[in-house]
Scaffold this active site. Structure first.
Site, PDB file in Angstrom:
ATOM      1  N   LYS A  94     -23.563 -33.514  88.000  1.00  0.00           N
ATOM      2  CA  LYS A  94     -23.931 -32.329  88.770  1.00  0.00           C
ATOM      3  C   LYS A  94     -24.361 -32.677  90.191  1.00  0.00           C
ATOM      4  CE  LYS A  94     -25.703 -29.738  84.751  1.00  0.00           C
ATOM      5  NZ  LYS A  94     -24.714 -28.650  84.745  1.00  0.00           N
ATOM      6  N   GLY A 166     -30.860 -23.956  79.721  1.00  0.00           N
ATOM      7  CA  GLY A 166     -32.165 -24.431  79.305  1.00  0.00           C
ATOM      8  C   GLY A 166     -32.996 -23.442  78.528  1.00  0.00           C
ATOM      9  N   SER A 249     -28.907 -28.213  76.732  1.00  0.00           N
ATOM     10  CA  SER A 249     -30.106 -28.608  75.993  1.00  0.00           C
ATOM     11  C   SER A 249     -29.970 -28.401  74.492  1.00  0.00           C
ATOM     12  CB  SER A 249     -31.304 -27.802  76.509  1.00  0.00           C
ATOM     13  OG  SER A 249     -31.359 -27.806  77.914  1.00  0.00           O
TER      14      SER A 249
END
Length: 307
Positions: A94, A166, A249
């Protein structure tokens, strides 16, 4: 083919990068696959063994970025190189929105794909990276068709939903997928003479609006991302009509990452088979706890980053 185990995707060579056709062709090879966030070489090996199409190398998964706060930047190139050395499948990494130098660094160390990501703290609030200037392909997030086509116009070779990374909550990914696909259907229903007005309203390149009108799809691969935490979540995104799934995640913040990674890969492969989906959903241990979207203050909503 959907419903069949996919062949293992390999790292790109220097000769396979560069032109828009090659970059988009490489992205097409990810269709029907799962791309997993990893923070260590050991996690990357778990993802590869589970059948991941690629891994996203980063120092903190989105859930930890949310928890820790502060400025989230490109990961240490040394850590990315270690992950690249650990696996044979493609490795993504990223960069911050608009941070052209971070992208230059990742291209220099040889990553296979760059994610210009709203999960990291934006570096430029006006402009995204001009991705066509790079040999390495890019993936970018989008909440709607206009945003998706602007990124493609800049040179993105893959689009993904933004969702809310997330959170372990798939609702925003579903919202963004339905928005993009609904906008595509709306464009298809318009007569050709109205497409310039459509392009104006979407703030999107006219030629790309023409493509959507003619083909009923984005010009590039369209993946799901942001909040996918269970095999059922992954299958839901595939049933909505997306081409594959990013999982951040949701795997390594769960009780049993190995089993959950394998289960999500099987769920994406067999997303139309409820019997297999039931089988792979059993005995996975606790998923990540997750966050209700309504509990997020506006400043904590990562999907609002970029334009």
């Amino acid at each position: 083919m959907r419903g069949q185990p996919r062949p293992k995707l390999r790292r790109m060579t220097e000769q396979q990068t560069g032109t828009p056709q090659l970059k988009q062709g490489f992205a097409e090879m990810f269709k029907g696959g799962v791309i997993m966030d990893v923070v260590t070489a050991d996690q990357a090996r778990i993802a590869e063994a589970a059948g991941a199409t690629a891994v996203m190398a980063l120092e903190r998964v989105p859930a930890d970025i949310r928890k820790d706060g502060g400025v989230a930047r490109m990961s240490d190139p040394k850590m990315i190189r270690e992950i690249m050395a650990a696996v044979s499948i493609p490795v993504m990494a990223k960069v911050r929105i608009g941070h052209v130098v971070e992208a230059q660094i990742l291209q220099a160390i040889g990553v296979d794909f760059i994610d210009e990501s709203e999960v990291l703290t934006p570096a430029d609030e006006q402009f995204h990276i001009l991705k066509r200037d790079f040999k390495v392909p890019f993936v970018c997030g989008a909440k709607n068709l206009g945003e998706a086509l602007r990124r493609v116009g800049e040179g993105a070779s893959m689009i993904r939903t933004k969702g809310e990374a997330g959170t372990g909550n798939v609702v925003e990914a579903v919202r963004h997928a339905r928005a993009v696909l609904g906008d595509i259907r709306a464009v298809q229903s318009r007569p050709a003479e109205e497409l310039m007005t459509v392009a104006r309203d979407l703030q999107a390149p006219y030629d790309l609006v023409q493509y959507v009108h003619a083909h009923g799809q984005l010009p590039v691969v369209n993946f799901a991302a942001g909040g996918v935490a269970t095999p059922a979540d992954a299958a839901l995104m595939m049933q909505l009509g997306l081409d594959g799934v990013f999982v951040g995640s949701g795997i390594f913040k769960s009780a049993n990452p190995e089993r959950r990674a394998q289960a999500i890969v099987r769920a994406v492969t067999h997303f139309q088979n409820p019997d297999i989906l039931a089988e792979v959903s059993e005995d996975l241990g606790a998923p990540m706890t997750g966050i209700n979207i309504d509990e997020l203050i506006p400043e904590a909503r990562l999907a609002s980053r970029g334009w």
